[in-house]
Design an enzyme around this catalytic site. Sequence first.
Site, PDB file in Angstrom:
ATOM      1  N   GLU A   1      13.366   0.376  -7.981  1.00 41.20           N
ATOM      2  CA  GLU A   1      14.570   1.166  -8.223  1.00 41.20           C
ATOM      3  C   GLU A   1      15.859   0.545  -7.694  1.00 41.20           C
ATOM      4  OE1 GLU A   1      11.212   3.794  -8.964  1.00 41.20           O
ATOM      5  OE2 GLU A   1      11.692   2.366  -7.373  1.00 41.20           O
TER       6      GLU A   1
ATOM      7  N   GLY B   1       8.154   6.053 -11.490  1.00 43.43           N
ATOM      8  CA  GLY B   1       7.538   7.348 -11.718  1.00 43.43           C
ATOM      9  C   GLY B   1       6.054   7.267 -12.002  1.00 43.43           C
TER      10      GLY B   1
END
Length: 504
Positions: free
Chosen positions: A181, A158
């Site tokens: 991720e 993010g």
Amino acid sequence: MSAAIYSARRLLPLRSSWSRPVTTAWSMPLRAKISNPLFLAKAEMATSAPDDVLFEVNRAARIVNLNRPRKLNALNESMISKMTPRITEWAKSDTAKLLIIRGEGGKALCAGGDVAALLNIPATESTTFFTKEYALDYILATYPKPIVTFMDGITMGGGAGLCMHTPFRIATEKTAFAMPETLIGFYPDVGASFFLSRLDGELGTYLAVTGERLNGFDAYFAGAATHLVPSAKLKDLEARLTELDTVEDFTGSSKYNAVINNAIDDFQADVPADYKFFYGGDNRKTIDACFKFETMEEITEALTRAAGAGDEFAKSTLDTINLRCPLSMKVALAAVRKGKTIDILETIKDDMFIAAKFMTEPDFHTGVSYRLVEKETGRANWQDATNIDVVRKFWPNGTNGVPESLQAEFDKLDQLGQDRPADQVAYKEYPFHNGLPTEKEVEQFVLGEARNSGPFLPTKEEVVEYFVTEYRDKIGVREKVAEILDRKTQIVKGHEDEQLINWV
């Protein structure tokens, strides 16, 4: 992404004389009136943590300072709910010409989204977090004014979403950039499939699937960063940027972009004489050869063949892939392939849809628990993804339609750009290119397809000098172009002492 995620590959030591003092930037919350009623409710939700993000006004600049240093500035809903209305209001201000985003503490811009907090809440609530995050990323990606982001320290997940769509991305010797991720049963979100698919060759595919990291120099040479500035000089650079209010208001124009670009270039660091781009040379040849395929099975087979022939980088890449979530890697690969063909708006909408699907997947809960809660480092107990059709399952289609609640979020994104030209809010290529030359640019020049390239084959020296001049002697241009030419060209036999080159 959480602050606790790190790549398996050890960061290369940086052989540099840069100092690394930890400085605390002066900050003062700006309590400006927010007049847009659409954002008032969101802003009020953040009252429980008033100092997790701070806002400053300094002449022409508007500054966002992420202020959770103990959490490596990991994003939570409170921070997103504060940033969205403030940044939106600044976009409308005649006195605000430039946005700067930085992180407090000297260790991270932002280590990612605080996803561990999503484990014990309903999937609908975690989906809400992601839709708010991606909406903010879209606002930044289509911002009508220049944005400078300081990637000083960990910039992952993010955190990468806050910077990688902005025109000025400043790496330092402390930068650790990654989209890791696939290690936690998720996929490279925050519009990463758009950004990664536009990196040179198959480097973006490799980074998406493996989640491997780039240090400061590598981030600059790969294109993740547009500039390379010593951490100790960021304060002085920020002061210079705030002084650009003396320039005539060219906000959003190519001329103002050049003014900012030139100002940052004045603070750039020299590339150490012994620096070698880790993802160049033979490693890059392996990446391009093995990650060009459309399925993970084909990629794994290609890496296995290369490893069997003695390729150590292929062997280590296989070890990395073995730790990653099989489902996540398949989705990551499909996302990057599609991301290359669509615009930024569709990319963000796809992310909203895919993230909602992942919230119901056992792999997400398995990976986040294993890595971020239990702090384990081995291979998690991933589900078998061999027979999962990820395109059908994770993208909207006739039998897998967009739910009404998510369609409402799509409509909000459309409304954000309704008063602006389509090429500003739904572009297929980033409006500004401020980093080093791309491999495609070098190829076009060698082949005579670029502006100012002639019908005759050039020498390596001619190509290098052209780009050095074209990029105003920008730091690293000579080294990057030379690496590309060494890897992608060959001498044409029988011509002018065998100095002419051609693309292969």
